[in-house]
Write a protein that holds these residues in place. Sequence first.
Motif, PDB file in Angstrom:
ATOM      1  N   MET A   1       9.625 -17.531  -2.478  1.00 19.39           N
ATOM      2  CA  MET A   1       9.887 -16.031  -2.658  1.00 19.39           C
ATOM      3  C   MET A   1      10.560 -15.155  -2.474  1.00 19.39           C
ATOM      4  O   MET A   1      10.801 -14.776  -3.248  1.00 19.39           O
ATOM      5  CB  MET A   1       8.370 -16.069  -1.702  1.00 19.39           C
ATOM      6  N   LYS A   2      12.085 -15.289  -0.880  1.00 17.53           N
ATOM      7  CA  LYS A   2      12.708 -14.878  -1.114  1.00 17.53           C
ATOM      8  C   LYS A   2      14.060 -15.086  -2.276  1.00 17.53           C
ATOM      9  O   LYS A   2      14.250 -14.195  -2.841  1.00 17.53           O
ATOM     10  CB  LYS A   2      13.182 -15.564   0.014  1.00 17.53           C
ATOM     11  N   LYS A   3      13.572 -16.091  -2.949  1.00 15.94           N
ATOM     12  CA  LYS A   3      14.737 -16.323  -4.093  1.00 15.94           C
ATOM     13  C   LYS A   3      14.690 -15.844  -5.214  1.00 15.94           C
ATOM     14  O   LYS A   3      14.961 -15.039  -5.743  1.00 15.94           O
ATOM     15  CB  LYS A   3      15.393 -18.131  -4.014  1.00 15.94           C
ATOM     16  N   ILE A   4      12.997 -15.741  -5.741  1.00 22.09           N
ATOM     17  CA  ILE A   4      12.498 -14.723  -6.954  1.00 22.09           C
ATOM     18  C   ILE A   4      12.963 -13.715  -5.996  1.00 22.09           C
ATOM     19  O   ILE A   4      12.884 -12.881  -7.242  1.00 22.09           O
ATOM     20  CB  ILE A   4      11.102 -15.346  -6.796  1.00 22.09           C
ATOM     21  N   LEU A   5      12.499 -13.023  -5.216  1.00 30.14           N
ATOM     22  CA  LEU A   5      13.019 -11.138  -5.414  1.00 30.14           C
ATOM     23  C   LEU A   5      14.291 -10.976  -4.529  1.00 30.14           C
ATOM     24  O   LEU A   5      14.778  -9.875  -5.551  1.00 30.14           O
ATOM     25  CB  LEU A   5      12.287 -11.081  -3.988  1.00 30.14           C
ATOM     26  N   PHE A   6      14.959 -12.043  -4.061  1.00 30.97           N
ATOM     27  CA  PHE A   6      17.175 -11.310  -4.146  1.00 30.97           C
ATOM     28  C   PHE A   6      16.581 -11.641  -6.118  1.00 30.97           C
ATOM     29  O   PHE A   6      17.541 -10.760  -6.430  1.00 30.97           O
ATOM     30  CB  PHE A   6      16.907 -12.692  -3.746  1.00 30.97           C
ATOM     31  N   GLY A   7      16.516 -12.572  -6.695  1.00 29.04           N
ATOM     32  CA  GLY A   7      16.145 -12.928  -7.935  1.00 29.04           C
ATOM     33  C   GLY A   7      16.698 -11.460  -9.293  1.00 29.04           C
ATOM     34  O   GLY A   7      17.401 -10.969  -9.910  1.00 29.04           O
ATOM     35  N   LEU A   8      15.361 -10.654  -8.550  1.00 25.38           N
ATOM     36  CA  LEU A   8      14.888 -10.096  -9.618  1.00 25.38           C
ATOM     37  C   LEU A   8      15.557  -8.464  -8.771  1.00 25.38           C
ATOM     38  O   LEU A   8      15.852  -8.323  -9.308  1.00 25.38           O
ATOM     39  CB  LEU A   8      12.858  -9.839  -8.560  1.00 25.38           C
ATOM     40  N   THR A   9      15.792  -8.434  -7.516  1.00 24.78           N
ATOM     41  CA  THR A   9      16.730  -7.387  -7.439  1.00 24.78           C
ATOM     42  C   THR A   9      17.881  -7.587  -8.200  1.00 24.78           C
ATOM     43  O   THR A   9      18.233  -6.842  -8.436  1.00 24.78           O
ATOM     44  CB  THR A   9      16.829  -7.456  -6.168  1.00 24.78           C
ATOM     45  N   TYR A 205       6.574  -9.947 -11.203  1.00 23.28           N
ATOM     46  CA  TYR A 205       5.735 -11.451  -9.488  1.00 23.28           C
ATOM     47  C   TYR A 205       5.171 -10.756  -8.645  1.00 23.28           C
ATOM     48  O   TYR A 205       5.898  -9.518  -8.525  1.00 23.28           O
ATOM     49  CB  TYR A 205       7.160 -11.688  -9.395  1.00 23.28           C
ATOM     50  N   HIS A 206       4.190 -11.131  -8.352  1.00 22.89           N
ATOM     51  CA  HIS A 206       3.321 -10.016  -7.111  1.00 22.89           C
ATOM     52  C   HIS A 206       2.450 -11.743  -6.791  1.00 22.89           C
ATOM     53  O   HIS A 206       2.262 -12.158  -7.092  1.00 22.89           O
ATOM     54  CB  HIS A 206       2.412  -9.060  -8.034  1.00 22.89           C
ATOM     55  N   GLU A 207       2.750 -10.840  -5.708  1.00 22.01           N
ATOM     56  CA  GLU A 207       1.421 -12.070  -4.252  1.00 22.01           C
ATOM     57  C   GLU A 207       1.205 -11.090  -3.143  1.00 22.01           C
ATOM     58  O   GLU A 207       2.231 -10.651  -2.165  1.00 22.01           O
ATOM     59  CB  GLU A 207       2.330 -14.079  -4.016  1.00 22.01           C
ATOM     60  N   THR A 208       0.208 -12.169  -3.051  1.00 24.87           N
ATOM     61  CA  THR A 208      -0.375 -11.652  -1.763  1.00 24.87           C
ATOM     62  C   THR A 208      -0.497 -13.101  -0.972  1.00 24.87           C
ATOM     63  O   THR A 208      -1.575 -14.041  -0.952  1.00 24.87           O
ATOM     64  CB  THR A 208      -2.065 -10.612  -2.330  1.00 24.87           C
ATOM     65  N   ASN A 209      -0.962 -12.650   0.825  1.00 24.83           N
ATOM     66  CA  ASN A 209      -1.113 -14.183   2.276  1.00 24.83           C
ATOM     67  C   ASN A 209      -2.000 -13.072   2.624  1.00 24.83           C
ATOM     68  O   ASN A 209      -1.618 -11.136   2.840  1.00 24.83           O
ATOM     69  CB  ASN A 209       0.187 -13.689   2.209  1.00 24.83           C
ATOM     70  N   THR A 210      -3.064 -13.610   3.660  1.00 25.46           N
ATOM     71  CA  THR A 210      -3.545 -13.298   3.942  1.00 25.46           C
ATOM     72  C   THR A 210      -3.721 -14.128   5.413  1.00 25.46           C
ATOM     73  O   THR A 210      -4.252 -15.376   4.807  1.00 25.46           O
ATOM     74  CB  THR A 210      -4.593 -12.272   3.897  1.00 25.46           C
ATOM     75  N   ASP A 211      -4.197 -13.811   6.908  1.00 30.85           N
ATOM     76  CA  ASP A 211      -5.344 -13.977   7.514  1.00 30.85           C
ATOM     77  C   ASP A 211      -6.141 -14.272   7.361  1.00 30.85           C
ATOM     78  O   ASP A 211      -7.179 -15.153   7.687  1.00 30.85           O
ATOM     79  CB  ASP A 211      -4.537 -14.151   9.245  1.00 30.85           C
ATOM     80  N   GLY A 212      -7.254 -13.402   6.465  1.00 28.20           N
ATOM     81  CA  GLY A 212      -8.415 -13.233   6.238  1.00 28.20           C
ATOM     82  C   GLY A 212      -9.359 -12.151   7.656  1.00 28.20           C
ATOM     83  O   GLY A 212      -9.305 -12.792   8.801  1.00 28.20           O
ATOM     84  N   PHE A 213      -9.950 -11.853   7.583  1.00 31.80           N
ATOM     85  CA  PHE A 213     -10.684 -11.030   8.305  1.00 31.80           C
ATOM     86  C   PHE A 213     -12.030 -12.382   9.237  1.00 31.80           C
ATOM     87  O   PHE A 213     -12.315 -12.291   9.757  1.00 31.80           O
ATOM     88  CB  PHE A 213     -11.969  -9.893   7.797  1.00 31.80           C
ATOM     89  N   ILE A 214     -13.243 -12.787   8.211  1.00 38.08           N
ATOM     90  CA  ILE A 214     -13.747 -14.409   8.484  1.00 38.08           C
ATOM     91  C   ILE A 214     -12.942 -15.008   8.440  1.00 38.08           C
ATOM     92  O   ILE A 214     -11.742 -15.227   8.238  1.00 38.08           O
ATOM     93  CB  ILE A 214     -14.575 -14.321   6.391  1.00 38.08           C
ATOM     94  N   HIS A 215     -13.377 -15.720   9.038  1.00 38.95           N
ATOM     95  CA  HIS A 215     -12.802 -17.348  10.014  1.00 38.95           C
ATOM     96  C   HIS A 215     -12.329 -18.136   8.456  1.00 38.95           C
ATOM     97  O   HIS A 215     -13.168 -18.046   7.795  1.00 38.95           O
ATOM     98  CB  HIS A 215     -12.930 -17.445  11.005  1.00 38.95           C
ATOM     99  N   GLY A 216     -11.301 -18.276   8.413  1.00 39.02           N
ATOM    100  CA  GLY A 216     -10.957 -19.372   7.238  1.00 39.02           C
ATOM    101  C   GLY A 216     -10.299 -18.904   6.357  1.00 39.02           C
ATOM    102  O   GLY A 216     -10.749 -20.074   5.785  1.00 39.02           O
ATOM    103  N   THR A 217     -10.672 -17.568   6.869  1.00 39.81           N
ATOM    104  CA  THR A 217     -10.095 -17.130   4.835  1.00 39.81           C
ATOM    105  C   THR A 217      -9.048 -17.243   4.549  1.00 39.81           C
ATOM    106  O   THR A 217      -8.063 -16.068   3.618  1.00 39.81           O
ATOM    107  CB  THR A 217     -10.906 -16.289   4.044  1.00 39.81           C
ATOM    108  N   ASP A 218      -7.833 -17.345   5.574  1.00 41.15           N
ATOM    109  CA  ASP A 218      -6.317 -17.540   4.549  1.00 41.15           C
ATOM    110  C   ASP A 218      -5.746 -17.931   3.520  1.00 41.15           C
ATOM    111  O   ASP A 218      -6.593 -18.826   3.798  1.00 41.15           O
ATOM    112  CB  ASP A 218      -5.531 -18.111   6.263  1.00 41.15           C
ATOM    113  N   GLY A 219      -5.114 -17.069   3.009  1.00 41.09           N
ATOM    114  CA  GLY A 219      -4.702 -17.308   2.032  1.00 41.09           C
ATOM    115  C   GLY A 219      -3.820 -16.904   0.792  1.00 41.09           C
ATOM    116  O   GLY A 219      -3.296 -16.184   1.318  1.00 41.09           O
ATOM    117  N   ARG A 220      -3.249 -16.951  -0.133  1.00 43.54           N
ATOM    118  CA  ARG A 220      -1.827 -16.690  -0.979  1.00 43.54           C
ATOM    119  C   ARG A 220      -2.577 -16.676  -2.219  1.00 43.54           C
ATOM    120  O   ARG A 220      -3.300 -17.501  -3.113  1.00 43.54           O
ATOM    121  CB  ARG A 220      -0.855 -17.867  -0.838  1.00 43.54           C
TER     122      ARG A 220
END
Length: 813
Positions: A1-9, A205-220
């Motif tokens: 992800m860092k490489k993608i954003l650096f190249g895009l910048t 390019y876009h992405e979202t990461n979260t731990d989620g409010f409901i238990h066990g719903t973390d995701g990317r």
Amino acid sequence: MKKILFGLTAFIAMNATAQNAGDLKRTPNDSIKLLQLQGVTVDGVRSRTTGTPHVYLSEKTLSNFSNSGQELPFLFARTPGVMAWSENGLGTGTTYMRIRGAGDSRINVTIDGVPLNSPEDQCVFWANMNSYASLLNSVEIQRGVGSSTNGDGAFGGAISLQTKAPSRKAGGELSASYGAYNTYNLGGNFSTGLLWNHLIFDGAYHETNTDGFIHGTDGRSGSYYGGLTWLGDDFMIRYKNIGNFEKTGQAWNGVTAGDNDYSIMDGCLDDGSWSYNLPTGIKTYEDLYNAGLGRYNTLYETLTYGSNGNLFEKDANGNYVTHRWEMADGSYWPRTTDNFWQNHNILSLSLQLSDKWSASASLHYTHGYGYYNEFRYHKKAGEKFGLSTNTKTDFVRKKGLEQDAYGLVGHLRYNDSRWNVVGGLSVQQFKGNHFGYITYIKDEALRTQYLANGDHKYYDSDAKKFDGSIYVKGDYQLTNDWAADEWYLTGDVQYRRVNYKTDGINDRFVQGTDGLWHNQTLDIDEKYNFVNPKVGIKWHYSPFKKLIDMYSHTAFATVAISHREPERNNFTDNYKYPNPKAEQVIDYELGYSYKAPNFYFDATLYYMDFKDQLVQTGELSDIGEKLTTNIAKSYRAGIELSAGWNICKLLSVEGNAALSQNKIKDFDEKVEKDWTKNAATFHYDNSTLAYSPSAILNGMIHFNYEGFQATWHTNYVSRQYLDNTENKDRSLPAFSFSDLKLTYTSKVTKVSPLHEVVLGLQFNNLFDAHYATSGWVYSAILSDTHPNENRYYQIGFVPMAGRTAMANLTLKF
């Protein structure tokens, strides 16, 4: 992800500071022509002047929403009659929506005229469209049957997404957001500008990461886009590749009041005597939250059985105690995940043939592959998975699909002072494979028998679907162009042909005469021919013709007929009953709008008369699945209101209301009795349709001062019934929440190539309300303790998180 954003910048910076010679020749007319050619791609599916009730969302609105991390339905839910919710409670990942009470499978969605609905499920899976708002130029949301479109029939509404026109100027954008539950969104986009007077390359390019409010719903989850555009004098050729990915924790059971065996709803708890009538005080999601179960997820954990005589254990504070699911080696089950990858390819040609004629054609191909992994506790091996014994043990199953859809959409438009006519066609072929594997068995003997050589496949089926349609629609102006009163006749007719075929073995099992459990065999081959006509009349009055955009009155009346074929689950869940019928709706719409320089008002009356609408009966299949059946007569009727007032340069207010009745005219409900498959039948006249609130209200206040903007939003949704019996116990109470968004935009002149910085702060659910937006219910009659008037029941609540906040930063080059 860092490489993608650096190249895009780096790419953005180089292109924003190096304009090529061709770019210097741009004129304002070139930009206008580019927007016109891009608009041609959606001419075939948008309402234009037909009088269809609709809302238009601009690029500015979409851009402001794009860094929220939430999926698009949460923006749509600020428009009349729309609801949205997500499984993880934060608005990211697995997300659903309804328009006028109609679910996702009844909402047609296109992007640049290309169908997005999954042909079998007829849904759009919004989790696979993360950050699409940043890619879009506009969205049109039609309510009701609407204008003829491509793909599945629209029963509740139609949504037309239009991508941004490629930028002739080199530049780009970087954005970052961070907020509650470790949720963050990162992304960027760029354009090379016009190269050699004809070529533009852009991407995102876009992405979202979260731990989620409901238990066990973390995701990317995320999305990417790459486009090539060739501009001619009067045409545009454009290739778009739009990809999506997600690995998100699942909570499709919601926050369940109990576990897989026992309910903790008030008056339904058992003490071991099989009475099932102990009080718990739990009737709503807020009650569960106060009992320590606000984030409880039965796909991730379960309630702990008590050792002191109580069925479920509580801690010192009186909260229910839970524990994680465990594997045979003592490790925890990580979480149930949905994993999906999808790639859209669209090659389009837009032509401005003359000042009166325009045309567009697009070839499209979509490939998708995905699966979910789920822990299944203490299930019968034969009844659930078709194994040779019916021993109860724990399993992990992997259910997935691979699908390909390809086709062609196109239209031709003629427009002069009197006529505005569009003719079009859509052809799509779908192929899919459904599969299921057992990847883990706790019982050692069964594990040795079935998993010694790897995962055990327990079902496999193939599907094909052809969907083809042709249409012609338009309007004719009856009056002279210079008249203050303008009258239009509108007409629209579509012919649609659908062939659906699926064969193989399904993940449902029936016990044979040999005592073993065998897969349900699929052998479905259905053909449908639909004719969908629409007629209407429209009146437009502007007392000052030259000021038409300042003062005007508009009224319309339309009648439309639409048909919809059953989706895959309507067949597979009803395997012991006749195949379901296609549904039909006759949609009557009457509307009025007024527009002035600082004020607008819209009102729409509608009556949607359904024939053979598919609804849940309450009866269960042999494996406990809810069955559906065609209901002969039902309707949705209501009024939708919208208004806005620019009070002054600094302050404006707007709001909308959707008030409705949603009724089944004649309904027989089948209810499980005494824990057997024998069902009791109850008849209802004029019962309320499930998941159909009678009131949805939105209010917004906007404050603007120089570069600062503040928006307050309040939403109210009335009571929703979870089945078709209009029983208050089996319902979700009304709820309301308020959000606040603060934004500051600063122009930059001394830091080339940066030219604008946007800072934002979003507060959701400011008053920390604890409510559920959707859910499910199971109910049964127990002869000794729970008659029909006081059933045993269990609810799964789908809540939204309490108070949350998110900050964002956007850099524009």
